[in-house]
Scaffold this motif. Structure first.
Motif, PDB file in Angstrom:
ATOM      1  N   GLN A 189      -6.728   2.501   3.424  1.00  0.00           N
ATOM      2  CA  GLN A 189      -5.426   2.768   2.811  1.00  0.00           C
ATOM      3  C   GLN A 189      -5.563   2.961   1.300  1.00  0.00           C
ATOM      4  OE1 GLN A 189      -5.892   0.072   4.852  1.00  0.00           O
ATOM      5  NE2 GLN A 189      -4.547   0.428   6.592  1.00  0.00           N
ATOM      6  N   LEU A 190      -6.401   2.153   0.660  1.00  0.00           N
ATOM      7  CA  LEU A 190      -6.601   2.285  -0.782  1.00  0.00           C
ATOM      8  C   LEU A 190      -7.214   3.639  -1.142  1.00  0.00           C
ATOM      9  CD1 LEU A 190      -7.863  -1.304  -1.620  1.00  0.00           C
ATOM     10  CD2 LEU A 190      -5.660  -0.293  -2.274  1.00  0.00           C
ATOM     11  N   TYR A 213       4.381   6.876  -9.754  1.00  0.00           N
ATOM     12  CA  TYR A 213       4.671   5.453  -9.774  1.00  0.00           C
ATOM     13  C   TYR A 213       4.099   4.878  -8.493  1.00  0.00           C
ATOM     14  CZ  TYR A 213       6.979   1.032  -9.097  1.00  0.00           C
ATOM     15  OH  TYR A 213       7.212  -0.281  -8.853  1.00  0.00           O
ATOM     16  N   ASP A 214       3.242   3.911  -8.644  1.00  0.00           N
ATOM     17  CA  ASP A 214       2.606   3.249  -7.508  1.00  0.00           C
ATOM     18  C   ASP A 214       2.873   1.759  -7.640  1.00  0.00           C
ATOM     19  OD1 ASP A 214       1.014   2.585  -5.362  1.00  0.00           O
ATOM     20  OD2 ASP A 214      -0.874   3.052  -6.353  1.00  0.00           O
ATOM     21  N   GLN A 215       3.327   1.148  -6.570  1.00  0.00           N
ATOM     22  CA  GLN A 215       3.589  -0.285  -6.619  1.00  0.00           C
ATOM     23  C   GLN A 215       2.310  -1.082  -6.795  1.00  0.00           C
ATOM     24  OE1 GLN A 215       6.234  -2.022  -3.702  1.00  0.00           O
ATOM     25  NE2 GLN A 215       6.483   0.026  -2.858  1.00  0.00           N
ATOM     26  N   LEU A 253       4.418   5.892  -2.901  1.00  0.00           N
ATOM     27  CA  LEU A 253       4.398   6.568  -4.203  1.00  0.00           C
ATOM     28  C   LEU A 253       5.755   7.202  -4.477  1.00  0.00           C
ATOM     29  CD1 LEU A 253       1.122   8.668  -3.898  1.00  0.00           C
ATOM     30  CD2 LEU A 253       1.418   6.622  -5.293  1.00  0.00           C
ATOM     31  N   ILE A 254       6.091   7.256  -5.734  1.00  0.00           N
ATOM     32  CA  ILE A 254       7.213   8.070  -6.190  1.00  0.00           C
ATOM     33  C   ILE A 254       6.611   9.018  -7.215  1.00  0.00           C
ATOM     34  CG2 ILE A 254       9.422   8.107  -7.392  1.00  0.00           C
ATOM     35  CD1 ILE A 254       9.952   5.332  -6.181  1.00  0.00           C
ATOM     36  N   VAL A 263       9.429  11.216  -2.767  1.00  0.00           N
ATOM     37  CA  VAL A 263       9.287   9.840  -2.316  1.00  0.00           C
ATOM     38  C   VAL A 263       8.342   9.907  -1.125  1.00  0.00           C
ATOM     39  CG1 VAL A 263      10.488   7.819  -1.421  1.00  0.00           C
ATOM     40  CG2 VAL A 263      11.613   9.286  -3.112  1.00  0.00           C
ATOM     41  N   VAL A 264       7.203   9.221  -1.244  1.00  0.00           N
ATOM     42  CA  VAL A 264       6.115   9.410  -0.284  1.00  0.00           C
ATOM     43  C   VAL A 264       5.689   8.085   0.338  1.00  0.00           C
ATOM     44  CG1 VAL A 264       3.751  10.242  -0.007  1.00  0.00           C
ATOM     45  CG2 VAL A 264       5.283  11.376  -1.631  1.00  0.00           C
TER      46      VAL A 264
END
Length: 105
Positions: A7-8, A26-28, A40-41, A50-51
């Motif tokens: 996933q990373l 933007y990644d949390q 991700l945004i 918005v992904v």
């Protein structure tokens, strides 16, 4: 939710490509990720993507709540969607004719 190596790597691949193409991402913080939240945004000019990034099997019963983001382009991408990912990242925004984007001047 703690993300695994697969996933990373997938997150890094998409984020890196998006930034190369001029997107702000933007990644949390990884430790705070929840499956219902977007991965991700992405923003570039007037576009907002918005992904949700997923790995593994596609499961119709586990799709994210994309309806939470009306007006945004929403995507759920898996690694085998790479051509679609690139297509979305290089696409130009739809022309906005009126002040509300509704074609009215």
């Amino acid at each position: 939710m703690k993300l695994g190596l697969e996933q990373l790597k997938w997150n890094d691949r998409v984020t890196t490509q998006a930034r190369k193409l001029g997107w702000s991402a933007y990644d949390q913080i990884t430790a705070n990720k929840r499956t219902a939240d977007p991965s991700l945004i992405l923003t570039r000019g007037p576009r907002l993507l918005v992904v949700w990034l997923r790995t593994g099997r596609r499961r119709p019963d586990r799709q994210p709540p994309v309806e939470r983001f009306p007006g945004a382009e929403v995507h759920v991408w898996y690694p085998d969607d790479w051509p679609r990912v690139l297509g979305a990242l290089v696409a130009s925004p739809a022309p906005v004719n009126g002040p509300h984007g509704d074609g009215a001047a």
